[in-house]
Structures are given as structure tokens and as C-alpha cells.
Design an enzyme around this catalytic site. Sequence first.
Site, short mmCIF file in Angstrom:
data_model
loop_
_atom_site.label_atom_id
_atom_site.label_comp_id
_atom_site.label_asym_id
_atom_site.label_seq_id
_atom_site.Cartn_x
_atom_site.Cartn_y
_atom_site.Cartn_z
N LYS A 1 0.86 -1.19 0.00
CA LYS A 1 0.00 0.00 0.00
C LYS A 1 0.90 1.23 0.00
O LYS A 1 1.42 1.63 1.03
CB LYS A 1 -0.93 0.05 1.21
CG LYS A 1 -2.09 1.00 0.93
CD LYS A 1 -2.51 1.88 2.06
CE LYS A 1 -1.60 2.91 2.58
NZ LYS A 1 -1.49 4.14 1.76
N GLU B 1 10.45 2.04 9.92
CA GLU B 1 11.45 3.06 9.57
C GLU B 1 10.76 4.40 9.72
O GLU B 1 9.88 4.74 8.95
CB GLU B 1 11.95 2.83 8.14
CG GLU B 1 13.35 3.35 7.91
CD GLU B 1 13.39 4.82 7.54
OE1 GLU B 1 13.16 5.65 8.46
OE2 GLU B 1 13.66 5.14 6.37
N CYS C 1 13.99 11.47 5.43
CA CYS C 1 13.99 11.01 6.83
C CYS C 1 15.34 11.23 7.48
O CYS C 1 15.44 11.41 8.68
CB CYS C 1 13.55 9.56 6.92
SG CYS C 1 14.43 8.46 5.83
N GLU D 1 10.42 16.81 14.49
CA GLU D 1 10.85 16.75 13.09
C GLU D 1 9.98 17.73 12.29
O GLU D 1 8.76 17.68 12.39
CB GLU D 1 10.59 15.31 12.61
CG GLU D 1 11.27 14.91 11.35
CD GLU D 1 10.88 13.48 10.91
OE1 GLU D 1 9.76 13.04 11.20
OE2 GLU D 1 11.71 12.84 10.26
O1 TXE Z 1 2.98 10.07 7.07
P1 TXE Z 1 2.28 8.77 7.59
P2 TXE Z 1 2.44 11.54 6.81
C1 TXE Z 1 7.15 11.90 8.86
C2 TXE Z 1 7.27 13.39 8.68
C3 TXE Z 1 5.87 13.78 8.32
C4 TXE Z 1 5.09 12.87 9.22
C5 TXE Z 1 3.67 12.63 8.79
O2 TXE Z 1 7.64 14.00 9.89
O3 TXE Z 1 5.61 15.12 8.59
O4 TXE Z 1 5.80 11.66 9.16
O5 TXE Z 1 3.64 12.36 7.42
C6 TXE Z 1 0.01 5.18 5.82
N1 TXE Z 1 -2.73 2.38 9.15
N2 TXE Z 1 7.51 11.12 7.68
O6 TXE Z 1 1.19 11.84 7.57
O7 TXE Z 1 0.93 9.01 8.16
C7 TXE Z 1 -0.16 6.31 4.82
O8 TXE Z 1 -1.29 6.09 4.01
C8 TXE Z 1 -1.96 1.98 8.13
C9 TXE Z 1 8.73 10.39 7.76
O9 TXE Z 1 2.35 11.69 5.36
O10 TXE Z 1 3.26 8.08 8.44
C10 TXE Z 1 1.16 6.21 4.08
O11 TXE Z 1 1.10 5.14 3.13
N3 TXE Z 1 -1.28 2.85 7.34
C11 TXE Z 1 8.91 9.46 6.65
C12 TXE Z 1 2.15 5.84 5.18
O12 TXE Z 1 1.35 5.32 6.24
C13 TXE Z 1 -1.39 4.15 7.60
C14 TXE Z 1 8.27 9.69 5.38
C15 TXE Z 1 2.95 7.03 5.72
O13 TXE Z 1 2.07 7.98 6.21
C16 TXE Z 1 -2.20 4.63 8.66
C17 TXE Z 1 7.02 10.41 5.47
C18 TXE Z 1 -2.89 3.67 9.45
N4 TXE Z 1 -3.69 4.03 10.47
C19 TXE Z 1 6.71 11.12 6.59
N5 TXE Z 1 -2.13 5.99 8.67
C20 TXE Z 1 10.18 8.69 6.55
N6 TXE Z 1 10.49 7.88 7.56
O14 TXE Z 1 10.85 8.75 5.55
C21 TXE Z 1 -1.32 6.35 7.65
N7 TXE Z 1 -0.87 5.25 6.99
#
Ligand code: TXE
Length: 497
Positions: A180, A255, A289, A390
Site C-alpha cells: 500500500k 522506519e 527522513c 521533526e
Molecule cells: O505520514 P504517515 P504523513 C514523517 C514526517 C511527516 C510525518 C507525517 O515527519 O511530517 O511523518 O507524514 C500510511 N494504518 N515522515 O502523515 O501518516 C499512509 O497512508 C496503516 C517520515 O504523510 O506516516 C502512508 O502510506 N497505514 C517518513 C504511510 O502510512 C497508515 C516519510 C505514511 O504515512 C495509517 C514520510 C494507518 N492508520 C513522513 N495511517 C520517513 N520515515 O521517511 C497512515 N498510513
Amino acid sequence: MPQADNSASTLFIDGEWVPAADGRTRQIICPADGQLVTTVSEAGAADTERAIAVARRAYEDGAWSGTSAWDRGDLLLRVADILVRDKAEYARAESLDTGKRLVESEYDMDDIAACFRYFGKLAGQDAGRLVDTGSPDAISRVQHEPVGVCGMITPWNFPLLQVAWKVAPALAAGNTFILKPSELTPSTAILLMKTLAEAGMPAGVGNLVTGTGAEAGQPLAEHPDIDLVSFTGGLHTGRKISALAAPTVKKVALELGGKNPNVVFADSDFDTAVDFALMAIFLHSGQVCSAGARLIVQDEMHDALVDEIVRRAEQIRIGGPFDSEAETGPLISPEHLRKVDDYVQEAVAEGGVLRTGGKRPEGERFANGHYYLPTVIDEVQQGSYAVIEESFGPVLTVERFTDEDDAVRIANDTHYGLAGGVFTSDPAKAQRVANRLRHGTVWINDFHPYLPQAEWGGHKQSGIGRELGRAGLGEYQEAKHVYQNLRPGPQHWFSEK
Ligand code: TXE
């Protein structure tokens, strides 16, 4: 050459392209200009549950898990070749979804092909190991088997790279999977499924659901038929995935980003330190990240270094993915833009000194994109919001240190532990500091190189487990101990009376 599917049948389940069961769709919008990129299917929980059932069946029938590891490796090498062949198409799709510069998407595609090649070559190299039983009458071996059915949830900042770090080792190890991708950036994941099918992946082995985390993603953490959930994203969502996975005691790989220190000693080469400090944070507008978001600089160099970073940050050219003059691009969404701006306002409110940026760029050409100026905030304090949280945007905060111990103490003062940099002209000091940093990767006189053959992952709340390297394959394997008695006969443990 694969094309992103515009007909909104973008779920790939059991080798077929299908729409969402309830027919819902989502529009993908380019963050650089607000233009419609494509329309994709919006999967719900029922679609994901169907994909899980298919992946379970495909795993149990052994059509993939029962093949030789060498054959699986060959398939991954074919995938790498197709990625090279179709690089232009992939890079364009990635840039439209993310807004990142085309040249950066092209670099990403090279790294993705290298990842498939690495795991393709690694796949057949490890047949397990013999273990000394201490007896000539028994042999014992430890072998590696696939974990089973893997759920993969990935974010939007390096959409296909983060997918590749999961899909390549999972396939190499013989698993089946349901992917996904982020609902904001699904296009290259769609292309990848076409490439996997072209390379010969059997139906049902790899499945794709496009949709939101709450609906399409959550079953991958909760469902008892998922053996492993691998997640890349934010800390908050990672905690949730972990909790959702706990009742079924599945393997969890996380991660989760970082608050990464870039430690600059006063004996560093000045121009090199400036150059890397800028690249460490402003690459992809800080949506990385491992971004070097915390500049931790020795007192003696502080003023000159910060002045020069500010001067250079103000010259960074911002623009869309296909603007050849642009050096960095937009943020992913209006929500994320707001989040980054809120972070900056909070950092300033608590006493940080805003040296540059802190707002959107002016001008008509930026009006429809989510752009934010490269921002530098000096004199932030340990323990403050700015240091703990962050921003995930183009925001560099600056702290000072006095000596080596002070530098290590400050750099480790975070609940994250993903990556960090050390700049110094003293190699022994560089090694000492690298050894003391509690971060999963340390770069010395450099920032951001990732190698498929080197493990990647976080200490502390930056995550659980490792991607890439041998350990990255190990995430997708179970170890099994097989012991054989070569001279079986009664052991007389219990008396026969
Ligand atoms: O990421 P989310 P978001 C950090 C960065 C950013 C924050 C939030 O600080 O501001 O995270 O970003 C899926 N059950 N990073 O809201 O929510 C979602 O659909 C299952 C760090 O965009 O973590 C997507 O596919 N899945 C980072 C994935 O999780 C769920 C990269 C990431 O979304 C879910 C991006 C649920 N309940 C943001 N809720 C890195 N480590 O590189 C969401 N998702």
C-alpha cells in the site's frame, strides 16, 4: 513501456488490474502546480482483505516460495533491467506525483535498479549454515525460509525507493506481499507491478492496493493472515501500526524518520562544511527522513559558518520538476506546508533566531504549488520544541558546542537515532565521534550516501529492524533449525517397566 493507468483500475490483485470494490477513485495532484496527474482507485478494507487472501493462497501453493533462490534472484535482475530501460517514464511519473526535480527522480531510479540488482545477486548466496552438534551421529543446520505474507506500507517522499527496499528483499526471500503506497504518490508503484508481471512474477505473489492508510492500510497491520508488516513513515503512525499489530504478534519492521545531527568541528574545511550542510537539509526541501536538520557547530566556526549558509540558502533556486533552473522543489501537500510553517512559527516563538526564510516564496509562478523558502533558525536550545520535533521541511536549526564530549552529548540528545554527519579534518576524532553517536548511519565528511549493500535503519524511536544489506534480507526470513539423528534407536530416557 508501462503507462500509469488512467482508467482507475489500479488495484493489482491476483495478477489482474481491478477497480475498488465500491468504485471509489482519487485524483492525484502535482504538488508543484496543482495540476491533475492521474486518477487512481481508492481501495477500502474489503479490497485489502481480498488481496491478503490472494497473497496467502499464493504463498501456500508454493509457486514462489518453493522456487529456487537463484530463480528468484534472476527475476529481480530482470526487474532491474526493465527499470533501466523504462527509467525516463518512471522518473517522470515520480516527479509528477512528488513535485521533485526530474534529475532527482532519475537518480532515485538508478538507486532502485541497484537495489533490485543487489538483492537479485544476494538471493541465492546463502543456503544457511551447518551447526556443530558435538556428535558424529547427528547433523544440524540452520536454514532460512520466507516469513510468509508481508504487508508493506510506504510514504510519499521517495515513493518507489522505499517500495524497492521492501519488495526486492521480500521477493528474494520467497515471500508474497501486499503493497500500500502513499495515497499521495501511487503512480510508480503501479508501474512497478507492471514491471514485476513483465519480469515473470506469478499471479498473486505481489499485490497492490492504492488508498488511504486508515482504510486500505490498516488491515495490513491487523489481519491475522499477515505474517510481517513493514512500515516507513512518521513516528505517530508507526506507533499506531505497532499497536495494531500486537494482538496477532506479527513481525513488525518500522522506519520512522529522524532528527539528524550534522556535527561540524572548527577544524573542518569551511567550504566543504557549508556545501554539505546545505545539501544535508535542503535536498528535496528537507522531506528526507535522514535530512541533516540539526546543524551542531563548534563555537569558533559558528558565526562564519551560519552567515555563509544563510547567504547561500537565499540563492537556492526553487521551481517545478521540469524547470531546468530549479535546485529544489515544493512540499508534498498543503497540509504539510502548514505543518512546516507551524513548526517554524513555534521555533521562533520559543526564542529561535530566524536568519532567513520562514515563509512561502513570492511570485505568481509559486502560487499553485506548495513551496517554502529554505529556512535557517539559529540559537535554538536543547530540549526545545525546535530540537525535539521533526519539521520534515526545508528548515535548518543551529546549536553550538564547545568540545568533542559536548558535541556527542548534544547530537545524541534526541529520541530519534536514524543518521548523522561529522565534519572534521582529524580522522581519529571523526572515528571516535562516529563510534559514540547513537544513530543507525554516520557519514564522515559527507552526507546522504546510501548503499544497497549497507544496512539502513534507526536506533531508538527511529525504528525497528533494518532495510538493505544482509540484514535487510534477514527481515524477510525466518531461521529454522533442522536437527537429524543419524543413528536413531531407543534412548531409554524412561524405564520400560
Ligand atoms: O505520514 P504517515 P504523513 C514523517 C514526517 C511527516 C510525518 C507525517 O515527519 O511530517 O511523518 O507524514 C500510511 N494504518 N515522515 O502523515 O501518516 C499512509 O497512508 C496503516 C517520515 O504523510 O506516516 C502512508 O502510506 N497505514 C517518513 C504511510 O502510512 C497508515 C516519510 C505514511 O504515512 C495509517 C514520510 C494507518 N492508520 C513522513 N495511517 C520517513 N520515515 O521517511 C497512515 N498510513
